[in-house]
Scaffold this motif. Structure first.
Motif, PDB file in Angstrom:
ATOM      1  N   SER A  25      -3.423  10.206  -0.397  1.00 21.62           N
ATOM      2  CA  SER A  25      -1.999  10.983  -0.304  1.00 21.62           C
ATOM      3  C   SER A  25      -2.495  12.594   0.139  1.00 21.62           C
ATOM      4  N   ARG A  29       0.850  -1.155  -0.446  1.00 21.89           N
ATOM      5  CA  ARG A  29       0.141  -0.210   0.033  1.00 21.89           C
ATOM      6  C   ARG A  29       0.724   1.073  -0.176  1.00 21.89           C
ATOM      7  N   THR A  30       0.567   1.902  -0.729  1.00 22.13           N
ATOM      8  CA  THR A  30       1.565   3.802  -0.259  1.00 22.13           C
ATOM      9  C   THR A  30       0.995   4.031   0.810  1.00 22.13           C
ATOM     10  N   TYR A  88      -2.544   1.956  -8.738  1.00 21.33           N
ATOM     11  CA  TYR A  88      -1.535   1.505  -9.442  1.00 21.33           C
ATOM     12  C   TYR A  88      -1.080   0.101  -9.478  1.00 21.33           C
ATOM     13  N   VAL A  99       5.753   3.324  -2.142  1.00 23.02           N
ATOM     14  CA  VAL A  99       5.369   2.456  -2.418  1.00 23.02           C
ATOM     15  C   VAL A  99       6.259   1.156  -2.112  1.00 23.02           C
ATOM     16  N   THR A 125       2.590  11.923  -6.245  1.00 27.63           N
ATOM     17  CA  THR A 125       1.293  12.078  -5.851  1.00 27.63           C
ATOM     18  C   THR A 125       0.674  13.658  -6.005  1.00 27.63           C
ATOM     19  N   ASN A 151      -1.657   6.666   2.547  1.00 29.26           N
ATOM     20  CA  ASN A 151      -2.749   6.718   1.985  1.00 29.26           C
ATOM     21  C   ASN A 151      -4.187   6.526   2.726  1.00 29.26           C
ATOM     22  N   SER A 188       4.361  10.146  -2.621  1.00 31.30           N
ATOM     23  CA  SER A 188       3.755   9.208  -1.788  1.00 31.30           C
ATOM     24  C   SER A 188       4.865   7.906  -1.844  1.00 31.30           C
ATOM     25  N   LEU A 197      -5.792   3.785  -4.880  1.00 30.44           N
ATOM     26  CA  LEU A 197      -5.127   4.853  -4.228  1.00 30.44           C
ATOM     27  C   LEU A 197      -5.017   6.165  -4.603  1.00 30.44           C
TER      28      LEU A 197
END
Length: 297
Positions: free
Chosen positions: A222, A216-217, A280, A229, A270, A220, A227, A293
């Motif tokens: 964002s 996961r970013t 993504y 990942v 982002t 998030n 961000s 995202l």
């Protein structure tokens, strides 16, 4: 090659006209040009001294590089070496286009040109490409284009003209231009097109991940900043990390390169994308894993 005080390697900038240098090289005696008019060493007029079968040293200035090359070629020279006229400049390439030129041409720095002129007696050289040397670099870093005098729109906005093949973000388009994003990926990263990717150890034992995995970013959702990942790949291969909007339009490609097995961290830009929902995906061969995202402002 000779005489002994001058023997050694000299960095050169290649020309966009005439044949490119190769690893075999072109060897010949070096003579200073004389065109008999004005600045007699700039080869802007027909050559009057004996240069047939020689590598000809000429001074920059007074006319186009292609004019100099054509004049020494017409006199029978097998190659041209241009000595720069400005102190401190790297051995940049030579611009221009003339399909009638069939001899190689290079440029050396002003300091190297002056040194060669001081050792003309018995001077012999070989023009070649050394595959063990990375062109256009200083102390392990790629040089930027910094012509003197300053050129608005070109200075410090492009890579130096020294690298071969030419890089995408050099100030001119030449025949040896690369078909990929080459080193320009780093410049794209500065404006948010690509994120900086760096490898990190998966674990102290160095084990490889068992499957293609996408984290996961963070953060998030964002906010105003970028961000990051984390992702893992099980084997070496071409890997792409891409960001799409809800309509399926590609809006960013932080990673698109060959990577070895392991775990990686990438930056997703982002901060330059509008607020909204995005997807993504990590793609490798026929495999793909995706996540959602959210960007808020």
């Amino acid at each position: 090659n000779a005489p002994a005080p001058a023997a050694g390697d000299y960095e050169v900038g290649q020309a966009s006209f005439g044949p490119a240098l190769d690893e075999t090289g072109l060897t010949g005696d070096v003579v200073l040009v004389n065109d008999g008019t004005g600045v007699t060493t700039n080869a802007c007029e027909p050559v009057v001294n004996g240069v047939a079968g020689k590598l000809v040293l000429v001074d920059r200035g007074g006319c186009l590089f292609t004019v100099k090359a054509k004049n020494v070629q017409d006199a029978g020279a097998v190659g041209m070496i241009v000595a720069d006229s400005i102190a401190g400049c790297p051995a940049a390439g030579l611009g221009g286009n003339d399909p009638a030129i069939v001899i190689p041409s290079v440029r050396v720095t002003q300091a190297d040109g002056d040194f060669l002129k001081d050792h003309l007696a018995g001077l012999q050289a070989t023009l070649l490409v050394d595959p063990s040397v990375r062109s256009g670099m200083r102390n392990g870093r790629v040089m930027m284009n910094t012509p003197n005098p300053f050129q608005s729109g070109s200075s410090v906005s492009h890579w130096d003209t020294g690298p071969t093949p030419d890089l995408l973000m050099e100030p001119a388009i030449n025949a040896s231009l690369s078909g990929g994003v080459d080193l320009t990926r780093e410049m794209f990263a500065d404006i948010g097109w690509y994120g900086a990717t760096s490898a990190v150890a998966l674990d102290p034992a160095g084990g490889a991940p068992l499957a293609l995995a996408l984290g996961r970013t963070a953060p998030n959702p964002s906010g105003p900043g970028p961000s990051t990942v984390r992702f893992s790949i099980p084997a070496a291969g071409r890997v792409a990390l891409r960001v799409y909007d809800v309509s399926g339009r590609l809006v960013a490609a932080p990673v698109d390169q060959e990577l070895g097995p392991g775990s990686y961290v990438s930056r997703i830009p982002t901060e330059v994308l509008p607020a909204g929902v995005y997807f993504y995906s990590l793609e490798m061969g026929q495999k793909r894993v995706s996540r959602r995202l959210v960007i808020v402002r």
